[in-house]
Write an enzyme that holds these catalytic residues in place. Structure first.
Site, PDB file in Angstrom:
ATOM      1  N   ASN A 102      20.839  53.572  -6.647  1.00 30.88           N
ATOM      2  CA  ASN A 102      20.004  54.182  -7.680  1.00 30.88           C
ATOM      3  C   ASN A 102      20.410  53.808  -9.107  1.00 30.88           C
ATOM      4  O   ASN A 102      19.904  54.394 -10.061  1.00 30.88           O
ATOM      5  CB  ASN A 102      20.009  55.709  -7.536  1.00 30.88           C
TER       6      ASN A 102
ATOM      7  N   MET B 148      19.761  54.098 -14.689  1.00 26.85           N
ATOM      8  CA  MET B 148      19.768  55.015 -13.563  1.00 26.85           C
ATOM      9  C   MET B 148      18.355  55.456 -13.230  1.00 26.85           C
ATOM     10  O   MET B 148      17.580  55.804 -14.117  1.00 26.85           O
ATOM     11  CB  MET B 148      20.601  56.222 -13.959  1.00 26.85           C
ATOM     12  N   CYS B 149      18.046  55.435 -11.962  1.00 26.96           N
ATOM     13  CA  CYS B 149      16.737  55.858 -11.499  1.00 26.96           C
ATOM     14  C   CYS B 149      16.833  57.316 -11.047  1.00 26.96           C
ATOM     15  O   CYS B 149      17.351  57.600  -9.984  1.00 26.96           O
ATOM     16  CB  CYS B 149      16.306  54.954 -10.350  1.00 26.96           C
ATOM     17  N   LEU B 150      16.381  58.220 -11.887  1.00 26.62           N
ATOM     18  CA  LEU B 150      16.398  59.654 -11.547  1.00 26.62           C
ATOM     19  C   LEU B 150      14.986  60.184 -11.735  1.00 26.62           C
ATOM     20  O   LEU B 150      14.446  60.108 -12.831  1.00 26.62           O
ATOM     21  CB  LEU B 150      17.302  60.419 -12.517  1.00 26.62           C
TER      22      LEU B 150
ATOM     23  N   ASP C 190      14.406  56.029  -3.202  1.00 31.49           N
ATOM     24  CA  ASP C 190      14.021  55.972  -4.607  1.00 31.49           C
ATOM     25  C   ASP C 190      14.916  54.952  -5.314  1.00 31.49           C
ATOM     26  O   ASP C 190      15.320  55.135  -6.448  1.00 31.49           O
ATOM     27  CB  ASP C 190      14.202  57.375  -5.220  1.00 31.49           C
TER      28      ASP C 190
END
Length: 153
Positions: A78, A87-89, A121
């Site tokens: 992520n 960052m993929c949040l 994700d």
């Protein structure tokens, strides 16, 4: 409004930080740029690592989400494994962000992600595949990167 809220959240995080997280301003004169030190969670391949995370708050905060990126390189599905460390949040996406969200929740979620990556994700598809299909190898490489990039000599 935003400066007052940011100052309040910073004070709360400095006085009683979440477990494994330390927060300070990157520059005393700028409330919008923070340096966050995050300990790798126990039991994760990041254990014993200390990661520098940059948090940038937009002037529209809390109505716009902060930007969170890892300054310390990390091997994680992520988080981009380049020098940007993006960052993929989900909660940080403009369409999912809620003004009631607090920075401490963002940081706790980011640290939780180190224990429990979300390969569905992922921003790094190859690492997500490895996490799903060859978890031992994923953990081995993540530990190696932690030793190399996130541990004090």
């Amino acid at each position: 409004m935003s400066q007052k809220r940011i100052a309040k959240e910073l004070a709360e995080l400095t006085e009683s930080p979440p477990e494994g997280i330390t927060v300070e301003l990157a520059d005393e004169a700028n409330l919008y740029e923070w340096k966050v030190y995050m300990d790798g969670p126990e039991g994760s391949p990041y254990q014993k690592g200390k990661f520098l995370v940059k948090l940038s708050l937009p002037t529209g905060y809390p109505f716009k989400p902060p930007t969170v990126s890892f300054a310390t390189r990390i091997y994680h599905p992520n988080i981009t494994n380049d020098e940007k460390g993006s960052m993929c949040l989900g909660m940080l996406r403009a369409d999912e962000w809620k003004p009631s969200s607090k920075i401490s929740a963002v940081l706790q979620f980011a640290r939780q992600l180190l224990s429990e990556p979300m390969p569905d994700d992922a921003i790094e598809g190859r690492i997500a595949d490895q996490y799903n299909n060859d978890n031992n190898r994923y953990r081995e490489i993540a530990r190696e990167w932690t030793r190399k990039h996130a541990m004090a000599e």
